[in-house]
Design a protein around this motif. Structure first.
Motif, PDB file in Angstrom:
ATOM      1  N   LEU A  54      29.912  43.847  46.868  1.00 32.66           N
ATOM      2  CA  LEU A  54      30.598  42.397  46.919  1.00 32.66           C
ATOM      3  C   LEU A  54      31.686  42.387  46.081  1.00 32.66           C
ATOM      4  O   LEU A  54      31.963  42.903  44.983  1.00 32.66           O
ATOM      5  N   SER A  55      32.508  41.599  46.758  1.00 30.50           N
ATOM      6  CA  SER A  55      33.890  41.259  46.146  1.00 30.50           C
ATOM      7  C   SER A  55      34.046  39.817  45.780  1.00 30.50           C
ATOM      8  O   SER A  55      33.453  39.091  46.577  1.00 30.50           O
ATOM      9  N   CYS A  56      34.695  39.508  45.024  1.00 22.61           N
ATOM     10  CA  CYS A  56      35.125  38.005  44.312  1.00 22.61           C
ATOM     11  C   CYS A  56      36.360  37.845  44.021  1.00 22.61           C
ATOM     12  O   CYS A  56      36.786  38.098  43.015  1.00 22.61           O
ATOM     13  N   ALA A  57      37.260  37.215  45.096  1.00 24.12           N
ATOM     14  CA  ALA A  57      38.841  37.151  44.944  1.00 24.12           C
ATOM     15  C   ALA A  57      38.921  35.880  44.517  1.00 24.12           C
ATOM     16  O   ALA A  57      38.562  34.697  45.019  1.00 24.12           O
ATOM     17  N   ALA A  58      39.816  35.717  43.197  1.00 24.18           N
ATOM     18  CA  ALA A  58      39.933  34.476  42.431  1.00 24.18           C
ATOM     19  C   ALA A  58      41.348  33.979  42.621  1.00 24.18           C
ATOM     20  O   ALA A  58      42.418  35.027  42.509  1.00 24.18           O
TER      21      ALA A  58
ATOM     22  N   VAL B  67      36.590  40.434  41.243  1.00 24.97           N
ATOM     23  CA  VAL B  67      35.349  40.935  40.540  1.00 24.97           C
ATOM     24  C   VAL B  67      34.408  41.647  41.562  1.00 24.97           C
ATOM     25  O   VAL B  67      34.323  40.905  42.676  1.00 24.97           O
ATOM     26  N   TYR B  68      34.007  42.687  41.129  1.00 25.68           N
ATOM     27  CA  TYR B  68      32.948  43.468  41.992  1.00 25.68           C
ATOM     28  C   TYR B  68      31.546  43.460  41.819  1.00 25.68           C
ATOM     29  O   TYR B  68      31.367  43.354  40.367  1.00 25.68           O
ATOM     30  N   LEU B  69      30.688  43.420  42.534  1.00 29.47           N
ATOM     31  CA  LEU B  69      29.434  43.664  42.218  1.00 29.47           C
ATOM     32  C   LEU B  69      28.760  44.797  43.252  1.00 29.47           C
ATOM     33  O   LEU B  69      28.723  44.634  44.379  1.00 29.47           O
ATOM     34  N   GLN B  70      28.461  45.992  42.367  1.00 27.81           N
ATOM     35  CA  GLN B  70      27.968  46.803  43.161  1.00 27.81           C
ATOM     36  C   GLN B  70      26.306  46.749  43.350  1.00 27.81           C
ATOM     37  O   GLN B  70      25.740  46.920  42.081  1.00 27.81           O
ATOM     38  N   LEU B  71      25.908  46.991  44.582  1.00 28.69           N
ATOM     39  CA  LEU B  71      24.512  46.774  44.460  1.00 28.69           C
ATOM     40  C   LEU B  71      23.918  47.947  45.017  1.00 28.69           C
ATOM     41  O   LEU B  71      23.973  48.619  46.081  1.00 28.69           O
ATOM     42  N   ASN B  72      22.963  48.676  44.331  1.00 26.22           N
ATOM     43  CA  ASN B  72      22.559  49.921  44.597  1.00 26.22           C
ATOM     44  C   ASN B  72      20.927  49.813  44.707  1.00 26.22           C
ATOM     45  O   ASN B  72      20.517  48.836  43.998  1.00 26.22           O
ATOM     46  N   SER B  73      20.254  50.667  45.278  1.00 26.64           N
ATOM     47  CA  SER B  73      18.622  50.615  45.441  1.00 26.64           C
ATOM     48  C   SER B  73      18.070  49.402  45.658  1.00 26.64           C
ATOM     49  O   SER B  73      17.300  48.997  45.193  1.00 26.64           O
TER      50      SER B  73
END
Length: 125
Positions: free
Chosen positions: A18-22, A77-83
């Motif tokens: 996921l990305s969050c561009a500010a 900001v990024y949120l890497q979601l694994n498993s």
């Protein structure tokens, strides 16, 4: 303004980023948090990063599976979601608050927090 993107549908065990561009505020002065809201449930904290020093915080339910990071040059900001698990299914929101990540779970109750629109993550079993 916060723009979240990157949601989608995956099978259990899969990954998403996921990305969050500010924009519109001084990125370095803020902490950026990710929250999620599953159908019929309240909004809960997921992870947070303090942009100026890179310190991070995670909910116990995602520790070891999710990773938050920031690209200060891109104000993103990024949120890497694994498993991923089916219980991770939710609408994910990013938020910005001129503070640290200390007790970021309380942001849902505070004024002065900027919220982006959500991005849907669906995990099938």
């Amino acid at each position: 303004q916060l723009q979240a993107s990157g949601g989608g549908s995956v099978q259990a065990g899969g990954s998403l980023r996921l990305s969050c561009a500010a924009s519109g505020f001084t990125f370095d002065d803020y902490a950026i948090g990710w929250f999620r809201q599953a159908p019929g449930k309240g909004r809960e904290e997921v992870s947070c990063i303090s942009v100026n020093d890179g310190s991070t915080a995670y909910a116990d339910s995602v520790k070891g599976r999710f990773t938050i990071s920031s690209d200060n040059a891109k104000n993103t900001v990024y949120l890497q979601l694994n498993s991923l698990k089916p219980e991770d299914t939710a609408v994910y929101y990013c938020a910005a608050f001129r503070s640290s990540c200390f007790k970021f779970r309380l942001w849902v109750f505070l004024e002065g927090v900027y919220w982006g629109q959500g991005t849907l993550v669906t995990v099938s079993s």
